[in-house]
Design a protein around this motif. Sequence first.
Motif, PDB file in Angstrom:
ATOM      1  N   ASP A   1    -100.609  35.619 -23.964  1.00  0.00           N
ATOM      2  CA  ASP A   1     -99.254  36.184 -23.954  1.00  0.00           C
ATOM      3  C   ASP A   1     -99.105  37.065 -22.725  1.00  0.00           C
ATOM      4  N   GLU A   2     -98.058  36.833 -21.924  1.00  0.00           N
ATOM      5  CA  GLU A   2     -97.945  37.573 -20.654  1.00  0.00           C
ATOM      6  C   GLU A   2     -97.684  39.060 -20.864  1.00  0.00           C
TER       7      GLU A   2
ATOM      8  N   THR B   1     -98.372  41.100 -23.869  1.00  0.00           N
ATOM      9  CA  THR B   1     -99.369  41.874 -24.602  1.00  0.00           C
ATOM     10  C   THR B   1    -100.778  41.590 -24.129  1.00  0.00           C
TER      11      THR B   1
ATOM     12  N   PHE C   1    -102.303  33.581 -27.126  1.00  0.00           N
ATOM     13  CA  PHE C   1    -100.978  33.081 -27.455  1.00  0.00           C
ATOM     14  C   PHE C   1    -101.045  32.229 -28.720  1.00  0.00           C
TER      15      PHE C   1
ATOM     16  N   PHE D   1     -98.664  31.186 -32.324  1.00  0.00           N
ATOM     17  CA  PHE D   1     -97.294  31.297 -32.825  1.00  0.00           C
ATOM     18  C   PHE D   1     -97.091  30.502 -34.113  1.00  0.00           C
TER      19      PHE D   1
ATOM     20  N   PRO E   1     -96.019  30.780 -22.418  1.00  0.00           N
ATOM     21  CA  PRO E   1     -96.140  31.887 -21.463  1.00  0.00           C
ATOM     22  C   PRO E   1     -96.127  31.405 -20.006  1.00  0.00           C
TER      23      PRO E   1
END
Lengths: 370, 611
Positions: free
Chosen positions: B467-468, B470, B474, B476, B487
């Motif tokens: 995730d860019e 946090t 990534f 979901f 991302p």
Amino acid sequence: MTLAADEGLADFSNLLIYTAMAVYALTFVAYTAEWIFGSRSRVARTSSALGGAEAGEPGEAAESADVPAQRPAVVVRKGGATSVLDRPKIVTRSTTPERDAVPDGPGAAGGDERGDTFGRIAVSLTTLAFLLHLGGVVARTIAVGRGPWSNMYEFSTAFSMVLVASYLGFLAFRRNVRWLGLPLVTTVLLDLGLAVTVLYNDSTQLVPALDSIWMMIHVPLAIICGALMYVGAVGAVLFLFRDRYEAKLAAGGKPGRFATSVLERLPSSLTLDRFSYRINAAVFPFWTFTIVAGAIWAENAWGRYWGWDPKETWAFITWIVYAIYLHARSTAGWKGRRTAYLCIAGLVCFLINYYGVNIFFDSLHGYGGV
Amino acid sequence: MADQTAADETAADQSADDQSADEAAATGGLSTAPVEEPETTTAATGSFGGPREPGARGHLAWLGRELLGWARWFWRQLTSMRVALILLFLLALAAIPGSMIPQNNASAVTVEGFKERNPGLSSFYDRLQLFDVYSSVWFSAIYLLLFVSLVGCIIPRSWQFVGQLRGRPPRAPRHLDRMPAYTTWRTEAEPADVLDAAHRQLRRRRFRADLREGGGERGGRAHVAAEKGYLREVGNLVFHLSLVVLLIAFAAGRLYYAEGGKLVVEGYDFTNNLTQYDDFSSGPFYDTDDLGNFSFTLDEFHAEFVRSGPDLGTPSRFDADVSYRTSDGTEHSTTVQVNEPLAIGAERVRLLGHGFAPVVRITDGQGDVAFSGPVPFIPQDQALTSVGVVKVPDYTNPDGEPEQLGFQGFFSPTYNIDEVRGPHSTFPDPDDPVLTLTGYHGDLGMDAGLPQNVYQLDTTNMEQMVDEDTGDLFRFDLRPGESIELPNGMGTLEFEGFERWATFQISTRAGNSWALGGSLAAIAGLAASLLLQRRRVWVRAYPHRDGHTVVEMASLGRTESNRIPEELASLAAALAPAAPMLPADPTLLADTEAGPGSDTSEESAAEGARS
Ligand code: HEM
């Protein structure tokens, strides 16, 4: 499609099974009382038959009867006031002629009146318990909306029900089998006890793989065959005891008092042996059909009729053992003890298949639901 | 054999003290069971050749006799009942280990697991072929020997039986009272009339009856010889022959079969050729050109599950609606259910399993569609928590360079999440379907030429998406219709919805109908052989010196059945009008009635006294 489970009815079924168990327990007491009261009678018919073996030796009798016409020719009915001529009397001989003369025991009551009363009470109680048992199975069938044999609990309750039904059936056809009562009721109590405690399962659903007409044929047939094989094996076990008893008497020995009291009242070894054989011979074609029905079902469900799954393997082994038994009897001319062991071995294989494979083996037939 | 009767005639001629031979003749052939050789004939092994002439020719001749003798001896042993029993016993015994040790034919995976856990034991088992018991050398040897023995047993028995059918029922033994059931009485009717009546009576009861004259020089007296229940023998031969048919059918099924599996998503087709199968195996005689020419489409799959009660979540119905096209170009629609395979030509299409295939659509860094379609996920539990991977081999990253994407994760038809199990499903119906994925980019390793498992992601040359914002991995959750931005502008992934899929087994096997026919014939044969009685009845009538006629009747059955004496009793009763009984000598009568064998049971009329 299967109906949704009716839980009220299922509970009612359980209640009936528990009540049946209570009545079976009373039945057990009544049969025991029959045996105990029967022990007061002292009729040593067996030993007199075997003891006088020389006199009754049929071979010698025949030897001396050079002119058959001089042999007894006509039966005179004892009930009639005068000598009423009846049919000619049939004289039979078996392959073990020395045992031909041994009469059947008088039954558990041993001619004792109190014992007989208890025996009759026991039979009535068995009938009552059976009706409750049957009610329990029927209620369960309606509650789950399918055959009552889809898990080990149901299989066990149906199994002992068929066991009792076959016993009552023999009685209804006037077979003298009250001696079977005590061992059978003991078994039924054990089986039901196991069913309601260890094996109990309130599952009602039939997974689609089990939902087949062949299941409706295969499983109930297996239950019926198993119950009858059980009865046959009980006959074989009792035969073994009784045979040893008779052999001992024939050899001039003196069996213990308890053994004498109990075994004296059983049917003769010849009768027990034939009883067991006839059941097994009659069951064998049905057992074969059970296996074939299972194979057809497996073909439909899994695409192969035979795959050496543990359940299939043990059904096969059971089948082979009974085939050995029948062969040994009818062709190799084995009679008596050795075939009795084979018959018991056959039942053991059936039980391994039923309990052993369901519980311990990794089988496709995973409907155990333990 | 055909000269059975001749043997009987001679037996009848024999002197009265040779009784056992006399009886043996009367009993002979009642069972077609081979007569066990007395031990003395087999004890003489090792010297079949007899005296050896000098010289090489003598030696050869001796050797030939010797070998022939041994071969005969061996054959006689093999086809003896005793060896048949031993082989049957060995067969039962040999079948046991296969039920306790995992078998390759049932589940190769279980065998592998077992081998990993017990390496030492496994190599020992391997050497004894204990992972393949039912195709092992020793198991095969037992049943092949058994069947050789069986054939060697049936053929002579069939001949013997045909001979019996052509011959006449064997003559009465001299001492009828030695037969298992016997009765006699005195009458005033003429012997010839009694025999005539008995002959008629037996024929009416469908016995094969034969009126035998008493030959003066033969010494035998006139009598009726009768036999019934030949169907028992027929049944027995049919049964044993059917076992051979069954074995051949089974062997044919091993040599010529094809079995393949295919997962089909709703709306997709399957065409029956080798390239389409997920897995396929066939017997050595099967030629893949033999694959039937058909195709089918899985139109819709229906599953229903129990929603309440103790069986919550168990399936109650699986139906696969399919339309199929056969080689003649016709199209049919049908429903395939578990237990109800679809037959197309020689092939059977069976429904085996089912699951979900989420439909995803992935656009790449350039905004082009890089992947779109259903991806089958594999169920892991009863509630159909399914795992799967999405592989995107043709993808262009935001920089315009070719790259590959991979996603792996879960599909949960009824979503739930907890600390222990993570995302999972609580019910097999899609009440709240959620797709949970993590993403990778890099090289899928698909170009290496090695076959890849479509349900596994090889991440050795891939990097996990992060995730860019946090910096977390990534990961979901999506519900149908939702989509997510990948991302770093790598594109989007849309969870469009889901289809169901079903797995089918397509199989064909030679010999199935033979196996079915054979087993049904076996059951019919068995029933005849076990429930029918084969028995012989003899009736003899002759004048006695006191002026009366003596009637003697005896019967002999294959097994000791109650029905044999019962039948004799009823035959005797039926004969009574033609041969009315005279009262017996009262002194003799008292003698038997007091005997130990007097029977008080209900069946006393039939059972009679036993002594
Ligand atoms: C594949 C294994 C075999 C099985 C399952 C089998 C089974 C049976 C059965 C169930 C019976 C009926 C028993 C009866 O009539 O009371 C029988 C009878 C018989 N079998 Fe087998 N059998 C097999 C192999 C053999 C072999 C190898 C032989 C010959 C060596 C043989 C010879 C006989 C004979 C002679 C009879 C009795 C016929 C009679 O009662 O007159 N069987 N068999």
